[in-house]
Design a protein around this motif. Sequence first.
Motif, mmCIF file in Angstrom:
data_model
loop_
_atom_site.group_PDB
_atom_site.id
_atom_site.type_symbol
_atom_site.label_atom_id
_atom_site.label_comp_id
_atom_site.label_asym_id
_atom_site.label_seq_id
_atom_site.Cartn_x
_atom_site.Cartn_y
_atom_site.Cartn_z
ATOM 1 N N ALA A 15 0.814 -1.213 0.000
ATOM 2 C CA ALA A 15 0.000 0.000 0.000
ATOM 3 C C ALA A 15 0.849 1.266 0.000
ATOM 4 O O ALA A 15 0.612 2.185 -0.802
ATOM 5 C CB ALA A 15 -0.943 -0.009 1.208
ATOM 6 N N LEU A 16 1.842 1.340 0.880
ATOM 7 C CA LEU A 16 2.623 2.577 0.989
ATOM 8 C C LEU A 16 3.417 2.847 -0.282
ATOM 9 O O LEU A 16 3.535 3.994 -0.722
ATOM 10 C CB LEU A 16 3.551 2.503 2.200
ATOM 11 C CG LEU A 16 2.854 2.635 3.564
ATOM 12 C CD1 LEU A 16 3.857 2.464 4.692
ATOM 13 C CD2 LEU A 16 2.160 3.988 3.675
ATOM 14 N N GLU A 17 3.988 1.798 -0.891
ATOM 15 C CA GLU A 17 4.738 2.009 -2.133
ATOM 16 C C GLU A 17 3.866 2.633 -3.206
ATOM 17 O O GLU A 17 4.322 3.493 -3.975
ATOM 18 C CB GLU A 17 5.292 0.675 -2.643
ATOM 19 C CG GLU A 17 6.482 0.142 -1.881
ATOM 20 C CD GLU A 17 7.019 -1.117 -2.526
ATOM 21 O OE1 GLU A 17 7.676 -1.007 -3.585
ATOM 22 O OE2 GLU A 17 6.756 -2.206 -1.990
ATOM 23 N N LYS A 18 2.615 2.213 -3.251
ATOM 24 C CA LYS A 18 1.740 2.703 -4.320
ATOM 25 C C LYS A 18 1.212 4.103 -4.042
ATOM 26 O O LYS A 18 1.171 4.946 -4.933
ATOM 27 C CB LYS A 18 0.598 1.711 -4.540
ATOM 28 C CG LYS A 18 1.084 0.412 -5.170
ATOM 29 C CD LYS A 18 -0.040 -0.549 -5.492
ATOM 30 C CE LYS A 18 0.497 -1.747 -6.263
ATOM 31 N NZ LYS A 18 -0.553 -2.736 -6.581
ATOM 32 N N VAL A 19 0.826 4.380 -2.813
ATOM 33 C CA VAL A 19 0.252 5.700 -2.539
ATOM 34 C C VAL A 19 1.314 6.789 -2.472
ATOM 35 O O VAL A 19 1.006 7.974 -2.646
ATOM 36 C CB VAL A 19 -0.589 5.696 -1.244
ATOM 37 C CG1 VAL A 19 -1.741 4.718 -1.355
ATOM 38 C CG2 VAL A 19 0.259 5.407 -0.025
ATOM 39 N N THR A 20 2.578 6.407 -2.222
ATOM 40 C CA THR A 20 3.650 7.402 -2.186
ATOM 41 C C THR A 20 4.342 7.571 -3.531
ATOM 42 O O THR A 20 5.184 8.460 -3.686
ATOM 43 C CB THR A 20 4.711 7.021 -1.137
ATOM 44 O OG1 THR A 20 5.266 5.737 -1.468
ATOM 45 C CG2 THR A 20 4.097 6.979 0.258
ATOM 46 N N GLY A 21 4.014 6.715 -4.508
ATOM 47 C CA GLY A 21 4.659 6.816 -5.812
ATOM 48 C C GLY A 21 5.982 6.095 -5.907
ATOM 49 O O GLY A 21 6.683 6.210 -6.925
ATOM 50 N N GLU A 22 6.375 5.344 -4.866
ATOM 51 C CA GLU A 22 7.629 4.604 -4.931
ATOM 52 C C GLU A 22 7.544 3.402 -5.874
ATOM 53 O O GLU A 22 8.561 2.958 -6.403
ATOM 54 C CB GLU A 22 8.027 4.118 -3.537
ATOM 55 C CG GLU A 22 8.456 5.217 -2.592
ATOM 56 C CD GLU A 22 8.891 4.678 -1.240
ATOM 57 O OE1 GLU A 22 8.967 3.437 -1.107
ATOM 58 O OE2 GLU A 22 9.133 5.482 -0.333
ATOM 59 N N ALA A 23 6.350 2.863 -6.067
ATOM 60 C CA ALA A 23 6.190 1.710 -6.954
ATOM 61 C C ALA A 23 6.581 2.094 -8.373
ATOM 62 O O ALA A 23 6.157 3.135 -8.891
ATOM 63 C CB ALA A 23 4.747 1.218 -6.915
ATOM 64 N N ARG A 24 7.378 1.247 -9.007
ATOM 65 C CA ARG A 24 7.865 1.537 -10.350
ATOM 66 C C ARG A 24 7.235 0.580 -11.357
ATOM 67 O O ARG A 24 7.113 -0.617 -11.114
ATOM 68 C CB ARG A 24 9.395 1.412 -10.412
ATOM 69 C CG ARG A 24 10.130 2.357 -9.483
ATOM 70 C CD ARG A 24 11.620 2.277 -9.695
ATOM 71 N NE ARG A 24 12.016 2.970 -10.904
ATOM 72 C CZ ARG A 24 13.181 2.762 -11.543
ATOM 73 N NH1 ARG A 24 14.020 1.864 -11.095
ATOM 74 N NH2 ARG A 24 13.479 3.432 -12.630
ATOM 75 N N TYR A 25 6.837 1.156 -12.468
ATOM 76 C CA TYR A 25 6.218 0.410 -13.560
ATOM 77 C C TYR A 25 7.144 0.484 -14.767
ATOM 78 O O TYR A 25 8.115 1.249 -14.788
ATOM 79 C CB TYR A 25 4.837 0.992 -13.871
ATOM 80 C CG TYR A 25 3.889 0.919 -12.693
ATOM 81 C CD1 TYR A 25 2.991 -0.127 -12.558
ATOM 82 C CD2 TYR A 25 3.925 1.888 -11.691
ATOM 83 C CE1 TYR A 25 2.134 -0.204 -11.468
ATOM 84 C CE2 TYR A 25 3.087 1.818 -10.593
ATOM 85 C CZ TYR A 25 2.195 0.768 -10.486
ATOM 86 O OH TYR A 25 1.359 0.684 -9.403
ATOM 87 N N VAL A 26 6.826 -0.305 -15.791
ATOM 88 C CA VAL A 26 7.755 -0.409 -16.920
ATOM 89 C C VAL A 26 7.983 0.943 -17.591
ATOM 90 O O VAL A 26 9.089 1.243 -18.051
ATOM 91 C CB VAL A 26 7.261 -1.474 -17.926
ATOM 92 C CG1 VAL A 26 5.978 -1.036 -18.622
ATOM 93 C CG2 VAL A 26 8.342 -1.802 -18.948
ATOM 94 N N ALA A 27 6.966 1.795 -17.640
ATOM 95 C CA ALA A 27 7.127 3.107 -18.279
ATOM 96 C C ALA A 27 8.007 4.044 -17.471
ATOM 97 O O ALA A 27 8.454 5.079 -17.982
ATOM 98 C CB ALA A 27 5.762 3.752 -18.517
#
Length: 802
Positions: A15-27
């Motif tokens: 949850a925290l990675e996604k709401v803080t923007g830390e989660a990285r996607y291929v783009a």
Amino acid sequence: MEQRCIGTSVPRVDALEKVTGEARYVADLSFPGMLHAKLLRSPHAHARIVRIEKAAAAAMPGVHAVATGKDLPWWVGECIRDQRPMAVETARFAGEPVAAVVASSEDAALAALEAIRVDYEPLPAVLDARAALAPGAPLVHPDLGTYHVLPGFRPSPGTNVFHHYFVKAGDVTKGLARAAVVVEQEYEFPHLMHTALENHGCLARYTAGGRLEVHAGAQSPFTVRNVVAEAFGLPRHRVSVRGGYLGGGFGGKSDATVEPLTCALARLCPGRWVRLILDREESFVGSVLGRGFRGRYRYGLTRRGRLVAADIDLLMAGGAYSWTAVNILPCAGHNGIGPYFVPDLEIHARGLYTNTPPVGAYRGYGHPDSQFMAERHMDLCARAVGMDPVAFRLKNLLGKSGKKNPLGQRVDSSAGDLEGCIKLVAQDIGMATSPEGIRAREAEPSAVSRPAVAVGRGLACLMKSPGQATNAFTTVVLKFNEDGTVHVISAVSEMGQGVHTAIAQIAADLIEIPVEKVYVPQGTDTDYSPYDWQTVASRATWMQGRAIAAAWEKARKELRATAAKAFGVPVAKVDYRRGTLFVRGDESRALPLEKVCHGYVFPDGHAVGGPVLVAGHYVPHATYADEQTGRGELATSWTFGCQGAEVEVDLRTGEVTVLRFSSAIDVGRAVNPELAKAQVIGAVVFGLGGALTETVTWGPRGEIRNASMTDYKVPTPEDVRGIDFRVHLLETPVPGDPVGSRCLAEHGAVAVAPAIANAVADATGVDFFDVPLAAERVFLALQARAAQAPSPKPPRKAKGAR
């Protein structure tokens, strides 16, 4: 053993990675010297490519390569190898790539695309399955007989049929002849778009050492590795595919779509990363679609409402290439009758090449398509014999008696409490048949009524089995750390479903440690991650649970062996409970997990044992279909449920408003109840789009006309905020399963469309045999009925309506 984590609603681990923007996607990925690819696409659904002029584009600033299909001489595909990375000589759907530019920037690549000139000779196109099946239809693949085909698949050279699955039981001809009542109807579930929040994307590089490195926004990194390795003739250890977070998938990212083309373009620019990220329109027209089924259902019944025979014919408009669609057919076929017992049946499911984008996996994988038809047909049959639709379904369930399903598998009470699901949903929406249920419903405040508004209720049953290969292994690695914490290493893709949270809970529960001591690393790298076939078919939590259990058994054995040496006793005298190893009969002799999991060190410094690092795997028992009957162990797990809707229909405009939607599914054991309920509600909302607003609209040249978020109407929060969603998770134990969970993720979408259509028919007296039930279609149908029937039966009004 005391259960600590399964059955509790712990917060999501990501949850925290996604709401803080830390989660990285291929783009989000970028590398020094990275190049950008852009594609030129055919405007025609079917055309011969006469000439491509690319010299001017190749001479433009920043351009590193300009390629056509002839520059990329490889074939891709798994079951039927019928596709090239780009069109060669013939474009088979509007949106198929015919040329590509690789340049130093996206702007340079787009400018160079404008300089490419292509001459086409349009050819006759087929956009519909029935048209593709008709005698003399234009052939999408005249060379079908020359393709590489795996055993078990049945393409028909000289036709557009790329596969024909069938299943037979008893004698359907005799069964229909004996029936007192025969009900026949045709249905359609049109093409839909996945519309994941994240578009398709891939980065690829050929290293100086000859390895292919890939970053893919894919549900199935190992499948991508296998496809590109086969296509380019590379050994598996020379291909590395890395996957991270996905912004939704819904099946559309389980097939290799942009990855083979990106890898092919990277071969033209060795040593440099090549990046291909589709925009929204390209994801609509240039990846894969979903659904696209037509069906004819013919059931035979006794006058007392017992099903005795079923003859079903399903046709799928599978698009220009089959290898992403071919395995949908068995799932749609053997699930096409729904959870009912029919002694004499014959089901045929044929896939047809059409000049449309390829059909790929789409949430439910053929089950919502055929079960829309089956559950609409159940309402027609109930009406034909004068039975209540709830009672009619209850009478014909596979039930608790061990009757056989179409595959010949016995289904008993351990498969789930479908009867209980039906009764819960019926009571929720006001279709309860018991006096107590009716009184409870009558006591509830009615929906606010308006003039010229009709209220209707309908329900539909669902059943789903995971569509997967017979060798669809899943694997997990448990790595114990010095302090007793545990890494659970898995290749299952996290795409919003919360699977890593469930994995952490299962591991914590089995190892009997707090979930805070378990870490599930995000991301997959086929060089290092344990093998997982694909994150599809709602299989991940169910299968990973069994793999974790297998790994824990190995780890527990190692821990007991090390502790036995530390205690100086036989292994048989050592036990484990809640993070502690102890001597049976003398629990004062005990060691905490952290003193044993990296080996035990004696007071004099010498050590025994070692770091515990174990792998566990699981594959369910499955077989190929029998060549004569289509039966066999094709389904390895079953989940049953029921869904129902209460709707309002505005008789002046045709607008359908969902007031209440109830889902009851037997999940075996809910690992995380709140996440499970959220998963069901999300799936329902997904299904409401296909039921009410979503459909692909085709133009005169076979092009998609609504390839934008403006014109393709997916449900928004505003559309569903007034719906009373109800979710019931029933928990019938799964025999022999150490965790006890059943598949769940897609199931909430399976019966949405028939439940809505049955409710609209109940409200208006008008039957719809296809979707979506958009306001204009409902309005026109109401007008047509009024014109044909001067004195129609008045629709049911909401309480208090005038």
